[in-house]
Design an enzyme around this catalytic site. Structure first.
Site, short mmCIF file in Angstrom:
data_model
loop_
_atom_site.label_atom_id
_atom_site.label_comp_id
_atom_site.label_asym_id
_atom_site.label_seq_id
_atom_site.Cartn_x
_atom_site.Cartn_y
_atom_site.Cartn_z
N CYS B 86 0.83 -1.20 0.00
CA CYS B 86 0.00 0.00 0.00
C CYS B 86 0.87 1.26 0.00
O CYS B 86 1.49 1.57 -1.00
CB CYS B 86 -0.97 -0.04 1.19
SG CYS B 86 -2.32 1.14 1.05
N HIS B 195 -3.31 -5.76 1.42
CA HIS B 195 -2.55 -5.89 2.67
C HIS B 195 -2.41 -7.33 3.14
O HIS B 195 -3.20 -7.78 3.97
CB HIS B 195 -3.24 -5.09 3.76
CG HIS B 195 -3.07 -3.62 3.64
ND1 HIS B 195 -2.18 -2.89 4.42
CD2 HIS B 195 -3.68 -2.72 2.84
CE1 HIS B 195 -2.25 -1.61 4.09
NE2 HIS B 195 -3.16 -1.48 3.14
N GLU B 197 -0.53 -8.58 5.29
CA GLU B 197 -0.27 -8.70 6.73
C GLU B 197 -1.56 -8.78 7.54
O GLU B 197 -1.55 -9.15 8.70
CB GLU B 197 0.63 -7.56 7.22
CG GLU B 197 -0.05 -6.21 7.47
CD GLU B 197 -0.31 -5.42 6.20
OE1 GLU B 197 -0.27 -6.00 5.10
OE2 GLU B 197 -0.58 -4.20 6.31
#
Lengths: 81, 281
Positions: B86, B195, B197
């Site tokens: 991002c 994302h 994560e």
């Protein structure tokens, strides 16, 4: 003290969502037929004279930081000239 | 254990989540600070999501000149794995580690959703644990993820297989060719808007498809520096015809040199020496 202005604009072929939003807002305000593209204006106060070296320095600043030349163009001019 | 650094810039948001994801997936998380010029000997670096320097000027434009980035750029050039998520992707583009730029999304709103993606290249340090064309679901959340590049750059990215992720079902931001993520010529630097994560913990994630990103880099790092004797050399007569686990990993993306060449390095060498081995081309 002198003032140098750097204008940064999105390249014509790059979508400008902000400009589009402003254009549509103007239509809602019953101000049609005005197509807006939105850029940035940097006012740089220069100590001393604006020499060719100074202008070169500012051009470098525009190239490195003020504009992203992948998506934007820039123009450097001395204010009041 | 692979040491993965996560850079915190002023305004980073997802650095803690990235550190936690590294821990959850079996790596050793290392916090890196934007104002330091030390990478602390990490095996890979993640530039996390957020709003570095408040997104002033352009997303990533100021972060790109932070002291730590000078080191990241230098090490990436020698093959250090770098993942930009991002805002991290925006920083990588501003730093010219990846081509193109990310502009405001065509829908002009901040958009948050679970996004279907296709993994189009498994030939990178960060995607080798996926299957080619595997469809995964990763959360995205951004206002400026609209990938733009000129026609020539786009042709090169597509032609060289450097589009790593493409949006499926809907294009959330108007990016050209539905591009969600790309890689550099050597496959060690990857940037994407979604994302990974956030997709590693069953408690809060609808899928665990983010785990593959971390497994990929661990496989790469472990293949570079295996415990001695665990991986046969390519020329070894008892080399299995279809080697498994990390020994099989090819380090050089886009057809570069196999990572097993790097086992001569031994363990615990400075990262730069090891990293140089991964340059496939």
């Amino acid at each position: 003290m002198a003032l140098v202005v750097v204008d940064v604009m999105p390249k014509p072929e790059i979508l400008d969502p902000q400009g589009k939003a402003v254009t549509q807002a103007l239509e809602r305000l019953e101000l049609p037929g005005l197509t807006v593209r939105q850029g940035k204006r940097f006012e740089i106060t220069v100590e001393g004279e604006v020499t060719p070296e100074r202008l070169e320095q500012i051009k470098q600043a525009a190239d490195m930081l003020l504009a992203n030349t992948t998506i934007e163009t820039y123009n450097v001019r001395v204010e009041g000239q | 254990m692979a040491k993965i650094g996560v850079v915190t810039f002023p305004g980073s948001l997802d650095d803690q989540d990235a550190l936690r994801a590294i821990k959850l997936t079996g790596g050793e998380p290392v916090s890196l600070w934007h104002a330091s010029d030390s990478l602390q000997g990490v095996d890979a670096v993640i530039l996390p999501g957020g709003f570095s320097y408040g997104d002033y000027l352009r997303c990533g434009a100021i972060a790109r000149f932070s002291p730590v980035m000078a080191e990241v750029i230098r090490a990436a050039g020698k093959g250090l794995p770098v993942l930009g998520i991002c805002n991290g992707f925006q920083v990588l583009c501003e730093a010219h580690l990846l081509p193109g730029a990310l502009i405001r999304s065509d829908r002009r709103t901040f958009y948050c959703k679970d996004q279907q993606l296709r993994v189009e290249s498994t030939d990178t340090v960060w995607t080798n644990a996926f299957a080619k064309d595997q469809e995964i679901n990763i959360v995205l959340k951004h206002g400026e993820g609209n990938f733009q590049a000129d026609d020539e750059t786009l042709r090169r990215l597509e032609g060289e297989g450097r589009v790593v992720f493409r949006y499926l079902v809907e294009n959330p931001n108007g990016s050209r060719n539905g591009i969600a993520g790309i890689t550099n010529e050597t496959g060690n630097v990857v940037g994407l808007m979604p994302h990974p994560e956030h997709n590693v913990d069953p408690l809060v994630s609808p899928t665990l498809d983010g785990v593959g990103f971390f497994e990929s880099v661990y496989r790469f790092v472990n293949a570079k520096t295996p415990p001695s004797g665990t991986c046969p050399t390519p020329s070894s007569p008892d080399s299995p015809s279809s080697p498994s686990s990390s020994c099989a990993l090819v380090a050089g993306p886009n057809g570069g040199a196999p990572a097993t060449n790097a086992q001569d390095d031994g363990i615990g060498k400075p990262q730069d020496d090891g990293a140089q081995k991964v340059q496939g081309e």
